[in-house]
Write an enzyme that holds these catalytic residues in place. Structure first.
Site, PDB file in Angstrom:
ATOM      1  CG  ASP C  37      -0.202  -0.113   2.517  1.00 14.98           C
ATOM      2  OD1 ASP C  37       1.056  -0.133   2.499  1.00 14.98           O
ATOM      3  OD2 ASP C  37      -0.858  -0.192   3.558  1.00 14.98           O
ATOM      4  N   GLY C  38       2.175   1.123  -0.168  1.00 19.23           N
ATOM      5  CA  GLY C  38       3.029   2.298  -0.293  1.00 19.23           C
ATOM      6  C   GLY C  38       3.606   2.788   1.017  1.00 19.23           C
ATOM      7  NE  ARG C  96      12.965  24.830  -6.529  1.00 19.05           N
ATOM      8  CZ  ARG C  96      12.606  24.009  -7.501  1.00 19.05           C
ATOM      9  NH1 ARG C  96      12.634  24.431  -8.747  1.00 19.05           N
ATOM     10  NH2 ARG C  96      12.230  22.779  -7.234  1.00 19.05           N
ATOM     11  CG  HIS C 130      16.900  27.805  -4.234  1.00 14.31           C
ATOM     12  ND1 HIS C 130      17.324  27.995  -5.524  1.00 14.31           N
ATOM     13  CD2 HIS C 130      15.915  28.719  -4.046  1.00 14.31           C
ATOM     14  CE1 HIS C 130      16.627  28.960  -6.094  1.00 14.31           C
ATOM     15  NE2 HIS C 130      15.768  29.412  -5.214  1.00 14.31           N
ATOM     16  CG  ASP C 169      17.632  33.775 -10.936  1.00 15.98           C
ATOM     17  OD1 ASP C 169      18.488  33.960 -10.060  1.00 15.98           O
ATOM     18  OD2 ASP C 169      16.960  32.739 -11.005  1.00 15.98           O
ATOM     19  CE  LYS C 192      12.165  34.755 -16.575  1.00 18.64           C
ATOM     20  NZ  LYS C 192      11.425  33.563 -16.149  1.00 18.64           N
ATOM     21  NE  ARG C 194       4.549  41.531 -16.448  1.00 19.80           N
ATOM     22  CZ  ARG C 194       4.526  40.980 -15.242  1.00 19.80           C
ATOM     23  NH1 ARG C 194       4.424  41.735 -14.187  1.00 19.80           N
ATOM     24  NH2 ARG C 194       4.599  39.673 -15.097  1.00 19.80           N
ATOM     25  CB  THR C 223      11.240  22.226 -16.250  1.00 20.74           C
ATOM     26  OG1 THR C 223      11.419  23.646 -16.193  1.00 20.74           O
ATOM     27  CG2 THR C 223      10.352  21.779 -15.106  1.00 20.74           C
TER      28      THR C 223
END
Lengths: 310, 310, 310, 310, 310, 310
Positions: C37-38, C96, C130, C169, C192, C194, C223
């Site tokens: 069941d994990g 993070r 981090h 960044d 970054k 705007r 990612t």
């Protein structure tokens, strides 16, 4: 009655909505976000400041994800200044890991209790928790509700007068006895023993089951192994091949499907403390604990007694 | 091996001296003072600074006095800068109060665990504690030793080959099974049940006892009620009237004397975890746990494994 | 040097064995069991009594499973009376999530710190964590080691004299600056922003990159989105299309493979804080942190300074 | 005014009922069970969920039994989800054990404070507690009420204008001074000193008592030794043999009866913080603190100031 | 003897160096930085990993700066993984704020104890602390050393045989008595009383001082007000105008200089627990507590008894 | 809305009165007493029993005195049985000490968080706190309000359409961006870099400032050094010498006056989170945060959301 908010964890999404519906207002708006790397966070979309919060979340499989999510809910509510955080845990995972048995192991249930308190949980509600000593692992109040009356009600008219209620092991006798009392039936107990001098365990049937239909009552069904063994032992002991199985928690992992199918059950009655895909188990009777949880929450916010829900 | 000091509480005065003797040095000098109004204090007559301290104190009757005295020892050691305080509790009182059973009760065993930790206890040693979940009530390490091998050794040659080991209730089956394994004997279990439709409880015998001598194995004997009932049930089930009773803790309060006398025991074997007046029970075999505790302490100060003492 | 035991969690199995090999003895025998069941449990197969224990376990994906397993190790060691439990967490998941940003969220990194302390962890070792504020989330000591020198060493001779080190960044400038110092190179920073009046974010390049090969230095690649964006921005700013990427933690989930492939990297250098299937990434240079962790553990048990490992 | 429940511990059964009567409703239904082996448990027979609970229990002799019972009440209330648990301790045992005096002793009063907090007590009410520093042993609020005005009122008209109020030792001067202020009388102080060069202690009388009737004011009378000594010293100093003794707590153990009888008191005035057998002490004036406690509880539940009860 | 490091706080810079010199090695390298805005930080310039650290820092005026600096030292040592942090606080500021006296006040001494424990302090050493109950405010061990023998030794040969030792108030009698015992002198006590019916307080002299030189013994001198008053009262009572004043802590703020000058002291003997500008008080005898603290630290790291330093 | 009391610490006396005025009732009567030796205590002159208390106290210079005073308030309120203690800390001193940077230092901000919780603080309100991770140092809720909208409003009509908002370092970009959004202006960032191969740091201007008036936005101004440097760098980069500086906290210590004067500012806009002598800075625009704090307190006692104040 004080201000309160019901929050729905992902493990108990449908159940929490059913509870909230009975309480007359929808669950508090919240979102559980899972990042591509599997990290989870929770976002409350409405204020819970000074509100009593009930986070409904079973720690069913995947247990670790559900447990961390529950802790994340608690931390979010604490930081958002909820007045009290109650973890409503319909199925309490890790409950069987309640001692070390002389090994160098963790006591996972005690660990989980510590984690919940450390994250700000101030009250815990469970349903038919596996080990009654679990409340001693907590310093905060634990209210262990029971689904036995609901399960019994669901079988009203379907239990033969000559039936016998069977506890599948020594640890489940209390529960079986409480179930049997509702139908005024006798109780038999199964006991797995090693015959002296052999390695093979045999399941011994304690009590008279010959010629009778049996109703096995347990707190949970996981892989179905216990039920399969019990069914065999009962048939060997002359029981009528007309088996009903009643359990609060249908965890149903691994080979559960084949084993339960093979056991030739007449009825399998479970609650919805663990979510299941309804289509996969069309023949199972599901009794919802939503009324039970809604009643408990109603009384918790009104300061009423829960005694008759135990 | 690190510096250590054994301290003797009043409940375990004789036992602690026996342990210390085996360890090769007398207990640390200390005095327990009781004032006319019943208040207790403890005075350590030698330095325990940076020493590992083992306070040996059963929480046997009068349980509250012994528990507070143990807490007083812990506080005195903490303030005197002991490096680690280990409470060696040969008999752990309140161990049966391990859950609330749906009542509005305390969980006394969990409460006691909290009190010990709050007073500075950083390690706990018990012997055949009633509830294995007790270690989960603690956050500090708990080593539960077992006297079963010593008890078995004391009966070597006095147990018939055809005997059966009997667990007096469902909760004691593990202990009985471990005892039976030493003699390669089968296990029977007694189970108190209410017959359907009646108020009277009957003790049901699970397992074959007919024509056999029985050895009841339990963790403790308090009022002797369980033993008396078991004896009756075994005789009714055809057992040979040749009963041996084995238990770790002989609390022996109230009507224990008459009941045990009436039960017609062949042998009663206990340990000295609870002090008893030897003259009052001349016919009882007492096995000392001093070697067991001394071995445990020796390994605790040397950092060795206790595995084979569990 | 005190007695110590290295324990290998499943997330860092290979790394822990490499560390242990450098320390001259194998990891302590232990088993992680996962039930159908994990649910997970841990069993220590050798005594850790009064030993200093280093549990090496990254909280890499699946982060919740690895975190709970780490907590289970801690609880097992605590109950087995380890003298000190150090969690060596090569990759600290949830780092993070270090603030709430005005939302009703948990602070997962602070929560995780609380859970580790609540489970008995008394020291934490991380690598290029981090957020430097994470040590403030703990009350126990946190030693944050750095793999920057090892990463730099792996690129010795492969960085052109006219290269520029790029921080992807504003938050990573410190790390990039420390890396650049080793090669005496300038630093550029991506930011970054705007544009006023638009919804579109543009990556602005701060510093001179035109005609130069770039070395992006970051703490982790998840990612691959940040790297892809950075590569585009650098090329747009006239950088030579000769990109090297250096990061301590290669989490590499989801679309990371395609994105990194598309970015046309000359070199990708990572460490083994997060385990990866070597065959799937044959072109990546992996620098092991085993020497770093082994050095740290050696000094921790000898009471030496770690200053030069920071 | 919030919902509240008064619970009566066995040490303060009569007093708690008197308090409840003044508050207009009976104490909450509860039972204290004592098992044959001396273990105690508590059962609340009505819900205290979200109610403010006041457990009235002196820790008078047998102090350990009463203290553990009080902790059991607290644990039961906590687990039954009381909103706040206030321990009303009319007589606070162990209050004199407030420091170690250079010995290796516990600080029992500080230990008791820790135990109460560890069991869930969130507020403490005491009456004329022996050591004012005791509130610093707690982290929760402590309200120390005073019975001095009630004791003084009971003697209105019975104190001669030429009387002198006597503090029996240096530590009790504050209390005596507050009492004397009500009658506008002077204060004398007794001080036990060792004459230089001798082993014998003499009680020195500081202040003018010759030819005056004396009123000794103390916080408690235990064995009566202090009073007997004081009486002798006052007579030796020429005081009129017309002694009145006023104390809040009549613990009255051991030889108290004979000593007080021998001291030839004109009046002995005590309160009912410690229960006594009325028949055994027919000549003692008892002032009930029930009005004081009832007033305090009334304001505690209404959020009012207690200032004038201090 | 274990590895240890002595750290010098700014309030005890000279004293800590004297202590370290006696221990045979210099204080650990550390720097206290104070920013333009008054914020303070501490930097340890050498490793304290796994070392026993003794931070010597009086919480003398400016008390808040010194207290925060001490907490900063503790936090720095904790995060640098010291094995045990002992705060050696030669003068414990806020010690007189040990109770609330019926007011809505903090208990500053209890608060300070909580802050020290919260910052990681695990042992406390004080010298002649004002209130003996302070150790009960802590859960960690407190060793209160005494400078009385050193102060007495400094006056050997300068105390007349017919002198009398004077306690300036009722709370200081214990200390005066211990001092007097060294010279076999009698003790007198001063007691400030309000005459009945008046607002004016008079200092009453308890004991025979007429025609004798007096030695006032107190724990601390702050503004000198108590000494000035005592001097007047003693002269009024016929004492010889030959006053010696002995105190452990010379806080000496505000009008202390003029008052002490006006009191016409023959001798003023203080220790260096509070740093003073030597030039400003050339006539004062200063006894260093460095030998006392060095002896204590030596035994603390060797695990020896401190009994004879109390 | 629940009963509440606003208490004014000495660091925020004027501000707290302004807040209270907006809330419609004066601050609770309280007195801060400072003894001649610098010890501080607090006295509450009215009952706070069961009231929600808001202690308004900046930890501005002298930071240690103000911090200890705030802790004293908390302890006094806790012992006086306040129902909840909220520390409203308009300027949170030590906020920049949020990590160790590889040094053996304390983390003062985390230490301060621990001290506040240890003293009984159960909720914290800050304004534009320097480090957003600070809330993770706490386990209790932290509401960080922002004065950005008020500061922006104060400049309505005084900011040219072609202006650019400047963040004086990489850490302040978020704040500058939020400010710029209100005026639809672009953002530039200053970044201090070491040129490769030199020891000299240069301030690099990221973004286009040439020919534009600049508005520097920061959280705090301490010695004015950052502003002076920024002004120079902007002028060097061709900005119009028309500088506006906006900051929440005007700590303004040491050389701030000369530096700011020398920088030739057009406008300096601050709030009153740190009290300043108005006469000394006549040309500074002060925006009061009293409306902001009053709104927050109003919602906190009413259980409303603070979302739009973040």
């Amino acid at each position: 009655m004080r201000n309160f908010t019901v929050l729905a964890g992902t493990a108990s999404h449908r159940l929490a909505h059913a509870v909230a519906a009975r309480l007359g207002e929808p669950p508090g708006a919240s979102a559980v976000e899972r990042f591509p790397d599997g990290e989870v966070t929770v976002r409350l979309e409405e204020s819970v400041r000074d509100r009593e919060v009930f986070v409904i979340q079973a720690t069913s499989p995947p247990v670790n994800d559900h447990l961390i999510e529950l802790l994340a809910f608690a931390d979010a509510c604490r930081r958002a200044a909820a007045s009290r955080i109650t973890a409503v845990i319909p199925y309490f995972g890790y409950a069987r890991a309640d001692r070390r048995k002389g090994m160098r192991e963790p006591v996972m249930a005690s660990l989980a209790a510590g984690l919940l308190e450390s994250a700000g949980v101030r009250h815990v509600v469970t349903v038919d928790v596996h080990t009654p000593q679990i409340e001693g692992f907590f310093h905060v109040p634990v209210d262990d509700l029971t689904a036995i009356p609901s399960l019994a009600a669901a079988l009203a008219g379907r239990i033969a007068a000559e039936a016998v209620v069977v506890s599948p092991d020594l640890g489940a006798v209390d529960r079986a006895t409480r179930f049997a009392a509702r139908f005024e039936l006798p109780v038999a107990v199964l006991h797995k023993r090693r015959r002296s001098g052999t390695e093979v365990e045999v399941v011994q049937v304690i009590g008279d089951v010959a010629g009778r239909p049996c109703v096995i009552v347990d707190d949970m069904i996981s892989t179905g192994g216990t039920i399969a063994e019990a069914a065999r032992a009962l048939v060997d002991a002359g029981a009528r091949p007309e088996l009903t199985v009643v359990a609060t928690h249908g965890v149903l992992t691994g080979p559960a499907r084949e084993r339960l199918a093979a056991a030739g059950l007449r009825d399998l009655v479970l609650t919805d403390t663990v979510p299941m895909e309804r289509e996969a188990w069309p023949w199972v009777r599901i009794v919802s604990v939503a009324p039970l949880l809604a009643a408990a929450i109603q009384r918790l916010v009104a300061g009423g007694s829960l005694r008759d829900l135990f």
